[in-house]
Write an enzyme that holds these catalytic residues in place. Structure first.
Site, PDB file in Angstrom:
ATOM      1  N   SER A  54       0.799  -1.233   0.000  1.00 22.47           N
ATOM      2  CA  SER A  54       0.000   0.000   0.000  1.00 22.47           C
ATOM      3  C   SER A  54       0.830   1.280   0.000  1.00 22.47           C
ATOM      4  CB  SER A  54      -0.934   0.014   1.202  1.00 22.47           C
ATOM      5  OG  SER A  54      -1.937  -0.934   0.999  1.00 22.47           O
TER       6      SER A  54
ATOM      7  N   LYS B  97       0.325   3.343  -2.987  1.00 19.04           N
ATOM      8  CA  LYS B  97      -0.942   4.035  -3.287  1.00 19.04           C
ATOM      9  C   LYS B  97      -0.838   5.553  -3.455  1.00 19.04           C
ATOM     10  CE  LYS B  97      -3.707   0.381  -1.148  1.00 19.04           C
ATOM     11  NZ  LYS B  97      -4.440  -0.035   0.060  1.00 19.04           N
TER      12      LYS B  97
ATOM     13  N   TYR C 227      -2.876  -3.546 -10.409  1.00 23.56           N
ATOM     14  CA  TYR C 227      -2.816  -3.175  -8.982  1.00 23.56           C
ATOM     15  C   TYR C 227      -1.892  -4.112  -8.197  1.00 23.56           C
ATOM     16  CZ  TYR C 227      -4.309  -2.796  -4.127  1.00 23.56           C
ATOM     17  OH  TYR C 227      -4.314  -2.673  -2.754  1.00 23.56           O
TER      18      TYR C 227
ATOM     19  N   TYR D 230      -5.303   4.346   7.572  1.00 22.02           N
ATOM     20  CA  TYR D 230      -6.554   3.577   7.697  1.00 22.02           C
ATOM     21  C   TYR D 230      -7.317   3.937   8.978  1.00 22.02           C
ATOM     22  CZ  TYR D 230      -3.682   0.826   4.539  1.00 22.02           C
ATOM     23  OH  TYR D 230      -2.856   0.424   3.548  1.00 22.02           O
TER      24      TYR D 230
ATOM     25  N   VAL E 197       1.218  -3.575   4.051  1.00 27.23           N
ATOM     26  CA  VAL E 197       1.222  -4.835   4.800  1.00 27.23           C
ATOM     27  C   VAL E 197       2.540  -5.613   4.737  1.00 27.23           C
ATOM     28  CG1 VAL E 197      -1.250  -5.347   4.891  1.00 27.23           C
ATOM     29  CG2 VAL E 197       0.086  -6.054   2.906  1.00 27.23           C
TER      30      VAL E 197
HETATM   31  N1  GLN Z   1      -1.582  -5.613  -1.867  1.00 23.97           N
HETATM   32  C1  GLN Z   1      -2.219  -5.394  -0.605  1.00 23.97           C
HETATM   33  C2  GLN Z   1      -3.705  -5.578  -0.750  1.00 23.97           C
HETATM   34  O1  GLN Z   1      -4.277  -5.059  -1.670  1.00 23.97           O
HETATM   35  C3  GLN Z   1      -1.920  -4.042  -0.088  1.00 23.97           C
HETATM   36  C4  GLN Z   1      -2.622  -3.747   1.218  1.00 23.97           C
HETATM   37  C5  GLN Z   1      -1.771  -3.023   2.183  1.00 23.97           C
HETATM   38  O2  GLN Z   1      -0.570  -2.914   2.018  1.00 23.97           O
HETATM   39  N2  GLN Z   1      -2.383  -2.532   3.228  1.00 23.97           N
HETATM   40  O3  GLN Z   1      -4.336  -6.230   0.043  1.00 23.97           O
END
Ligand code: GLN
Length: 477
Positions: free
Chosen positions: A74, A77, A199, A251, A269
């Protein structure tokens, strides 16, 4: 005779020492869990811990495993959001993806009832939709554009971790479900598999803590990579991305994060965390053990300590280092060093308060400009003892922000309409105040110019031919 040998021990600079200290104090904390829902992520060494900080001058400080690559997940993003903003503009992007903190988990089904518009681009739903907005003729080209831009943010080409990509492609059903919901609602306007392929790839791009620090520093530096000097995105885009990171980047921990750390940030994550201090630096942290909200335990702790130690909170105001008006007076007390005839000196002595002077200094933004405006509001020939000439000494002004420049120039215009003639003294000849009557290469010359005008208005002979050029230390006749 015994010879004393001292071994040269490299003392780290204070910034590296601070990062090192954070590393050492937090490395033993083995709390948290590896992300397992992407099976490949569960294979990393849970002890890894990297910290890096990149400045606006392109210097990088690091400690621990700062050169170990991890998949961005993420952390990608905000940078893809920047690309979508560059492609479509803020209004178009906002009409497709909101900017409201969902206060929910990263993989929540957080869609606006009815329209299916995701709440923000930092949660998965919003990020998937944002990826679909990147302009490209096909998914392959879309991913290449994303890789190119993220690489420009990092200042080097980022590689794809094929194994992590394949792992998420295989198990990413929740994201697939989110995409189908958005497609069903009409908010996602391309194929589910097509957008998820891109993605998942963007999430599987590999970067180190150092790379991520430089990526954040690029945002903090108004879109210009401070190491490569390449303009990756415009300044307004960098600001918009930082704003969304500040409100939505963490988040369901976003509110408390803003309260405690007070920096725009984004976690992923795989254990990555990116944070930026606008105009100061970017930080990149990596440690794969996650808390219940999917944020890296050690990276969150390190950010908190860093922000406290260096007073980085966005809402912290350092205060002005110097008063904006360094000197205020009139030609009664401040005289140009020019040699004057006795009759001239008498006129200047009698009417010196017809010339006002303000010496301005420092970095002038809105608040400082307001102080100057207030000080100038009393300058008027209509008032008893009011001045008809004003010297604005801007020699010590290090920067006049555009908004302050407009405020001051309109004050100069307004002074003109009140009958006050403004002479600017600026050795840098920056033309900061276009409505001034004249700009001269020094405050002394601006004062002299006003003195001449005052003398002329009193009909005193300027006797130019009698004057010799002024020498420092020379008095009047
Ligand atoms: N690739 C992960 C997902 O889409 C990214 C989520 C994250 O890093 N919080 O679930």
């Amino acid at each position: 005779m015994s010879k004393v040998t001292t071994r040269a021990r490299a003392t780290p600079d204070p910034i590296t020492a601070a990062l090192q200290e954070l590393h050492d104090s937090l490395a033993s904390d083995a709390g948290g869990d590896l992300a397992t829902y992407i099976p490949q992520l569960a294979r990393v060494d849970p002890g890894l811990f990297g910290l890096a900080l990149a400045t606006m001058h392109g210097r990088v400080y690091k400690a621990g495993d700062a050169d170990v690559p991890f998949t961005l997940q993420s952390v990608s993003k905000p940078f893809v959001y920047a690309l979508a903003l560059a492609d479509l503009g803020l209004e178009e992007v906002l009409s497709r993806v909101g900017a409201e903190p969902s206060g929910e988990a990263f993989n929540a089904i957080s869609l606006e009832p009815g329209s299916g518009r995701p709440s923000n681009p930092m949660v998965n739903a919003g990020a998937i939709l944002t990826t679909s907005l990147v302009r490209a003729p096909d998914p392959v080209a879309r991913f290449e554009r994303i890789r190119e831009v993220l690489s420009a943010f990092a200042g080097r080409r980022l590689e794809l971790d094929e194994a992590v990509f394949a792992s998420e492609l295989e198990t990413g059903d929740r994201n697939r479900a989110l995409a189908y919901l958005m497609r069903n609602a009409g908010s996602l306007r391309c194929g589910v598999d097509e957008v998820l392929d891109v993605y998942f790839r963007q999430c599987a791009l590999l970067a180190t803590s150092v790379d991520v620090a430089v990526m954040a520093a690029t945002l903090a530096n108004g879109g210009v990579n401070p190491c490569t000097k390449v303009t990756v995105v415009s300044q307004p885009i960098a600001e918009h991305v930082l704003a969304v990171m500040a409100s939505c980047g963490m988040y369901d921990a976003a509110g408390e994060w803003l309260l405690r750390v007070g920096l725009p940030a984004k976690s992923g994550v795989s254990g990555g965390l990116v944070a930026a201090s606008p105009g100061q630096f970017g930080i990149g942290l990596f440690s794969p053990l996650l808390d219940a909200r999917g944020n890296s335990v050690r990276a969150v702790a390190a950010s908190r300590l860093l922000a406290e130690r260096f007073q980085l909170h966005l809402m912290h105001h350092p205060g002005r280092s110097v008063p904006v008006i360094a000197r205020a007076g009139s030609a009664l007390t401040l005289q140009s060093g020019r040699r004057r005839l006795r009759t001239e000196r008498e006129v200047l002595h009698a009417h010196g308060d017809d010339i006002d002077l303000r010496s301005l200094q420092g970095d002038i933004e809105f608040a400082a400009a307001e102080v100057i405006l207030q000080s100038l509001s009393t300058v008027s020939p209509a008032r008893p003892g009011g001045a008809r000439w004003l010297v604005l000494d801007v020699q010590g002004v290090s920067r006049l922000h555009p908004v302050a420049a407009r405020m001051l120039d309109s004050a100069v215009l307004e002074l003109g309409s009140r009958g006050v003639v403004v002479a600017v003294g600026d050795p840098h000849r920056r033309g900061l105040l276009p409505h001034a009557a004249v700009e001269l290469p020094s405050p002394e010359e601006a004062l002299e110019w006003c003195e001449d005008a005052l003398l002329e208005s009193h009909g005193a002979s300027l006797a130019l031919e009698q004057r010799e050029p002024w020498q420092p230390g020379q008095g009047g006749e």
